[in-house]
Design an enzyme around this catalytic site. Structure first.
Site, PDB file in Angstrom:
ATOM      1  CG  ASP A  81      24.888  -0.756  30.133  1.00 58.20           C
ATOM      2  OD1 ASP A  81      25.415   0.099  29.395  1.00 58.20           O
ATOM      3  OD2 ASP A  81      25.123  -0.835  31.345  1.00 58.20           O
ATOM      4  CB  CYS A 122      20.213   4.483  28.532  1.00 56.52           C
ATOM      5  SG  CYS A 122      18.612   4.138  27.745  1.00 56.52           S
ATOM      6  CG  ASP A 123      21.803   1.106  31.817  1.00 62.46           C
ATOM      7  OD1 ASP A 123      20.678   1.504  31.491  1.00 62.46           O
ATOM      8  OD2 ASP A 123      22.042  -0.082  32.072  1.00 62.46           O
ATOM      9  CE  LYS A 124      27.103   1.602  33.505  1.00 60.93           C
ATOM     10  NZ  LYS A 124      25.853   0.939  33.091  1.00 60.93           N
ATOM     11  CB  CYS A 195      14.720  -1.484  29.674  1.00 60.63           C
ATOM     12  SG  CYS A 195      15.785  -1.803  28.249  1.00 60.63           S
ATOM     13  CD  GLU A 491      24.855  -3.553  33.572  1.00 64.18           C
ATOM     14  OE1 GLU A 491      24.160  -4.121  32.704  1.00 64.18           O
ATOM     15  OE2 GLU A 491      24.587  -2.433  34.030  1.00 64.18           O
ATOM     16  CB  SER A 517      21.736  -5.820  34.274  1.00 63.49           C
ATOM     17  OG  SER A 517      20.530  -5.268  33.816  1.00 63.49           O
TER      18      SER A 517
END
EC number: 4.2.1.9
Length: 612
Positions: A81, A122-124, A195, A491, A517
């Site tokens: 992202d 990570c994100d998704k 992150c 985002e 985000s």
């Protein structure tokens, strides 16, 4: 007693061809009859949170084979992202969640696997795999790649710990030289891993712990630390144990839908609110609940947000606390322990590693145990050396953070705030609700009133902010960026970061039908539902309309009377095929893949899952 799913392709004379193909993958006579366990990896060199995962699936596989299973690994996609941010690449991020879920389902069902280990980060990726696990409902364990170490830098005579958001803010400020920005950029992301703050990736990995689908420490032990290797190895051993309990003892308590029950979803959301997690977690938990046929909605999140205090604040809510600090304070097990002491969670829920969450907390909560191995585990520290290698260091803190009055994790009595870290707001601007991360909002602007500045794309809003066209007291309203209108629900990290860099973070608000985000902070209100492209009232707001935000009372209203709103709606409807579309001409290429997503997606209030 359930039979192994894999028997359909490994037994019977008519499956000679299939067995021949299985043999070509390395299976021997003795392997037919063993459980086939799929390992869904998400290694990619595009994403720092996944760059170190290449060989980790084989760590899991080795333990599966030793324990009596047959391991078969495959890969799925992963979008970064942060790299996709600020351009059309971000249109693909949320839709990738559905593709990940589908790809895991396709591989597992096509090959009749008996169980599943999900290697995410990570994100998704974690949400997509979670959705797949709840669809499939076979024994499943999650093990993530782990968080990145925080960056360390001496910058303008200050010793700082930083992350990618600091680099973005530094770059947007005209007060920093090119050399200073470059120095911050080089320090921000020093190692492999997700992150380092409580952004979406780490939030979701923490929530798999709270749901009971991953091992203790999954959300907090660093990607670089050798202790994380133990999680991968234990996942391989434990998945075989779960398989035996289900297929040999008919124990359905090991299945994802038994573990991730309504009570478990409430526990997970309680943890999210208590730690001020990413607002994206709301989207993903709602989506996962629908896949698991769990009756868990925005209304439930609203109720929880009114009674759960903030017990933990992590970057970006505060500058000096990162995941390594959360781990030292006991990680998610430590936070669950404090929530349990406050009577805010149900510890009768099942887990993949202990019979109940209560049993897990008795062993893993550092305030309840003196077990040397547990205490040593939570003293795992950063190595401070830039690297892309997993398990590359073994540093430990000398002490644990057991201070529940002023430490990273607090008890209820010493909470940062008795009001939760996330809130659901309702009103004539968001009849189905919207989300704000209150943990990142300054106390002085919990109530806010100002004129709307209308933008019909993230790009035009960013341009206005950077060109000093936004003034103190204004509300930046970005619409047609929802799941359907974007499409893809971008985002808004750049607009929020640029508002901060311009000194407007505590004197302006941002409202959008897009999302934020996990790195966003400030008065940032997203997921406005219904979205503009779906006929939501946000499409009817006009330049200068006064919007009133009241977080304590959970409301968001535009001060326009009902008669005027009806007239505006009629005027919009009169546009026919041009209704509920941006007036602004957007330089945006929308591919067939994105058009297909837009045609099937639902509202953010329903998790933006497909309406099929």
């Amino acid at each position: 007693m359930p039979s192994y799913r894999s028997r359909i392709s490994t037994h019977g004379r008519n499956m000679a061809g299939a067995r021949g193909l299985w043999r070509a993958t390395g299976m021997k006579d003795a392997d037919f009859g063993k459980p086939i366990i799929a390992i869904a990896n998400s290694f990619t060199q595009f994403v720092p949170g996944h760059v170190h995962l290449k060989d980790l699936g084989q760590l899991v596989a080795q333990q599966i084979e030793i324990a009596g299973g047959v391991a078969k690994e495959f890969n799925t996609i992963a979008v970064d992202d942060g790299i996709a941010m600020g351009h059309d690449g971000m249109l693909y991020s949320l839709p990738s969640r559905e593709i990940i879920a589908d790809s895991v389902e396709y591989m597992v069902n096509a090959h009749c696997a008996d169980a599943l280990v999900c290697i995410s980060n990570c994100d998704k990726i974690t949400p997509g795999m979670l959705m797949a696990a709840l669809r499939l409902n076979i024994p499943t364990i999650f093990v993530s790649g782990g968080p990145m170490e925080a960056g360390k830098i001496k910058w303008k005579d200050q010793d700082l710990r930083v992350d990618l958001v600091d680099a973005m803010i530094a770059a947007a400020s005209e007060h920093n030289s090119e050399e200073e920005v470059a120095e911050m950029e080089r320090a921000a992301c020093p190692t492999c891993g997700s992150c380092s703050g409580m952004f979406t990736a780490n939030s979701m990995n923490c929530l798999t712990e709270a749901l009971g689908l991953s091992l203790p420490g999954n959300g907090s032990v660093l990607a670089t630390h050798r202790d994380r290797r133990m999680l991968f190895e234990e996942a391989g051993r434990q998945i075989v144990a779960l398989v035996k309990r289900y297929y040999e003892k008919d124990d359905e308590t090991v299945l994802p839908r038994s573990i991730a029950s309504r009570k478990a979803f409430e526990n997970a959301m309680t943890v999210d609110i208590a730690m001020g997690g990413s607002t994206n977690t709301v989207l993903h938990l709602l989506a996962a609940a629908q896949e698991g046929e769990v009756d868990f909605t925005m209304t439930d999140i609203d109720h929880l947000s009114r009674r759960v205090p903030v017990l933990c604040k992590v970057a970006p809510a505060v500058a000096n606390v990162h995941m390594e600090d959360v781990h030292r304070a006991g990680g998610i097990m430590g936070l669950l322990g404090e929530l349990d002491a406050a009577g805010l969670i149900d510890t009768s829920t099942y887990t993949v590693h202990a019979k109940t969450m209560k049993e897990a907390l008795d062993h893993w909560d550092i305030k309840q145990t003196n077990e040397p191995t547990v205490c040593a585990f939570y003293r795992a520290a950063p190595g401070g050396i830039p690297t892309q290698r997993a398990f590359s260091q073994s540093c430990r803190y000398e002490t644990l953070d057991l201070d529940r009055a002023k430490g990273v994790i607090r008890d209820k009595e010493h909470a940062y705030s008795q009001d939760g870290g996330l809130a659901v707001l309702y009103g004539n601007l968001a009849k189905d609700g919207c989300i704000v991360k209150t943990a990142g909002v300054d106390q002085s602007i919990l109530t806010f009133k100002g004129p709307a500045r209308i933008f019909e794309s993230q790009d035009s809003a960013v341009s206005a902010i950077l060109n000093d066209k936004i003034k103190t007291g204004e509300i930046v309203l970005i619409r047609y960026e929802g799941p359907r209108g974007g499409p893809g629900m971008q985002e808004m990290l750049y607009p929020t970061s640029y508002l901060k860099s311009k000194g407007l973070g505590k004197v302006c608000a941002l409202v959008t039908d897009g999302r934020f985000s996990g790195g966003s902070s400030g008065l940032s209100i997203g997921h406005v539902s219904p979205e503009a492209a779906e006929g939501g009232e946000i499409a009817l707001v006009e330049e200068g309309d006064i919007i009133e935000i009241d977080i304590p009372n959970r409301s968001i209203h535009m001060l326009v009377d009902d008669v005027e709103m009806k007239q505006r709606r009629a005027k919009m409807a009169a546009k026919g095929n041009g209704a509920w579309q941006p007036i602004e001409k957007r330089q945006r290429k929308v591919s067939k893949a994105l058009k297909a997503y837009a045609a099937m997606t639902t509202s953010a209030a329903k998790g933006a899952v497909r309406n099929i």
